[in-house]
Enzyme design. Structure first.
Site, PDB file in Angstrom:
ATOM      1  N   HIS A   1       0.812  -1.217   0.000  1.00  0.00           N
ATOM      2  CA  HIS A   1       0.000   0.000   0.000  1.00  0.00           C
ATOM      3  C   HIS A   1       0.847   1.270   0.000  1.00  0.00           C
ATOM      4  O   HIS A   1       0.329   2.341  -0.319  1.00  0.00           O
ATOM      5  CB  HIS A   1      -0.999  -0.012   1.161  1.00  0.00           C
TER       6      HIS A   1
ATOM      7  N   HIS B   1       8.058  -2.011   2.213  1.00  0.00           N
ATOM      8  CA  HIS B   1       7.721  -0.630   1.901  1.00  0.00           C
ATOM      9  C   HIS B   1       8.930   0.229   1.525  1.00  0.00           C
ATOM     10  O   HIS B   1       8.923   0.933   0.501  1.00  0.00           O
ATOM     11  CB  HIS B   1       7.028   0.023   3.107  1.00  0.00           C
TER      12      HIS B   1
END
Length: 471
Positions: free
Chosen positions: A180, A242
């Site tokens: 995300h 990430h």
């Protein structure tokens, strides 16, 4: 857009309530997925009404507020659009053992009447692998897409095994390994900053850059997530996924198009060229918080938090220094760091430039290097540099130019889900890239497991330890 069905395996978990459903609610409220049927599936003995209530709550203010805060946004998404309420009203629950083929077959037979199927694995890596094995005995509906949450496996070997398993289920272009962070508006703004501005791109190389830091330090502690976090730790939870994706966007060469194939090729190129700067003992650091005061809260030692197994030696702060062995970046150290319960919350990428070859005699004063800072929460861009001060014209003063990035239309999970529903893998992590990200950190994991790198402590609310950057 054709009607579609989203099946969430592991729908009773924290990830679904905290991030996935609020992101989906924002996407529906924006009108991007008409005709969606939502099915929750897990072993829990829930009924339709219990599931629908959970979906309504997540689509409304409480859930949307959580999604907005996770994205670093101030304005929560609301449940004002009829599409979100309609999907929540029609949502169904199917009690399912996700590791059993018969249960999965019944689940998919029920879903097939409602358009192409998207299966989201909101599950731990080991359970995801078992669910995929069970799906081998199930005839998947044509066009089925599989969506996997990070971490993708537990190492490069397990990631390769999982990728091989997925390739037996659907083609690679229908596998969406979602991260995300790639849906964060600020992270995507790196592309525009670099490739649409001539003043930046020519100086982003080893000739001009001294070092790069990608930092995600949080003033949040464990917050009841021991079930997941104590098995993952900061290295796997943040850096391996990430922060390496952010590094790829900062260092990749310019693609000629942002179409999925070219964009993901350029990311893969630069990650293949990325390695640990030196030995793990000098290029990595691990630590975990001890008792302390964090924003007025008294926190216990991490080892004393509910659900934590102290014998695991899980780190809550991880830092590694990497080298990117490309023509552009050779010789520039990249520090990737993430910590929990850190007093000075800091979420940014900082590009520090080399000092000028010589400052003329007669100019004196501030001597800090120029820096380009990209903030991930709040979302902003800042340039630190030196100019002649307003008083003595020969005295240098440090100044900062700042600009706030506009919030994206969607929270990060909404953005990556939009790509899934549009069958666009641009923001999904490709199979080879998932394996490369594990390959980069595996020397560190092995050294930590062997005890070659000590586990330090830092008081909750402090800034935590850090590594010296190579000169």
């Amino acid at each position: 857009m054709t009607d579609q069905t989203l099946i969430i395996l592991g729908a009773s978990g924290d990830l679904t309530a905290r991030l996935l459903l609020p992101g989906l609610g924002a996407l529906l409220s924006a009108g991007h997925v008409p005709g969606l049927t939502l099915i929750g599936a897990a072993i829990d003995d829930w009924d339709h009404e219990h599931w629908r209530q959970r979906v309504h709550e997540a689509f409304g203010v409480p859930g949307a507020k959580a999604a907005a805060e996770s994205a670093g946004q101030d304005t929560p998404v609301t449940d004002s659009a009829p599409a979100a309420s309609d999907v929540a009203d029609r949502a169904r629950w199917v009690r399912t053992d996700v590791t059993h083929s018969d249960d999965l077959r019944r689940l998919l037979d029920d879903a097939e009447a409602h358009g192409p199927v998207v299966i989201f694995f909101a599950l731990p890596p080991a359970v995801t692998a078992k669910a995929c094995e069970a799906l081998l005995d199930v005839d998947l509906p044509p066009g089925t897409r599989l969506v996997l949450e990070k971490p993708f496996g537990t190492g490069s070997a397990s990631a390769a095994e999982l990728n091989a398993l997925l390739s037996r289920l659907v083609p690679e272009e229908r596998v969406h390994r979602v991260d995300h962070f790639l849906g964060k508006s600020t992270v995507l703004n790196i592309l525009g900053l670099r490739f649409a501005n001539r003043i930046f791109e020519p100086v982003l190389d080893s000739t001009h850059v001294a070092s790069v830091e990608i930092v995600f330090d949080e003033n949040l502690a464990l917050e009841g997530r021991a079930g997941y976090y104590d098995k993952a730790g900061a290295l796997a939870d943040m850096i391996q996924s990430h922060l390496l994706q952010i590094l790829a966007l900062l260092t990749m060469e310019a693609p000629f198009t942002l179409a999925a194939a070219e964009f993901r090729d350029r990311k893969a190129d630069v990650l293949r060229a990325t390695r640990l700067w030196g030995e793990p003992a000098t290029s990595s650091l691990r630590a975990r918080y001890t008792a302390g005061d964090l924003d007025g809260r008294k926190l216990p030692d991490y080892a004393d938090e509910p659900g934590v197994d102290p014998s695991r030696g899980t780190e809550t702060l991880a830092e590694i220094v990497l080298a990117v062995d490309t023509w552009r970046w050779a010789g520039v150290p990249f520090r990737l760091r993430s910590g929990k319960a850190v007093g000075d919350s800091r979420k940014e990428a900082v590009i520090t430039f080399k000092r000028p070859p010589r400052v003329p005699d007669g100019l004196h004063g501030c001597d800090q290097p120029d820096r380009l800072r990209i903030g991930f929460g709040p979302d902003h861009l800042a340039i630190d540099f030196n100019i002649n001060g307003p008083g003595d014209p020969f005295e240098l003063d440090a100044v900062t130019l700042e600009a706030d990035f506009g919030q994206g239309d969607l929270p990060p999970y909404g953005e990556v889900l939009r790509g899934v529903f549009q069958d666009d893998p641009t923001l999904s992590v490709r199979a080879d890239t998932a394996e490369q990200c594990w390959r980069i950190v595996e020397p560190v994991i092995e050294a930590w497991r062997s005890g070659a790198v000590p586990l330090h402590g830092y008081p909750a609310g402090s800034s935590g330890p850090t590594l010296p950057l190579p000169s």
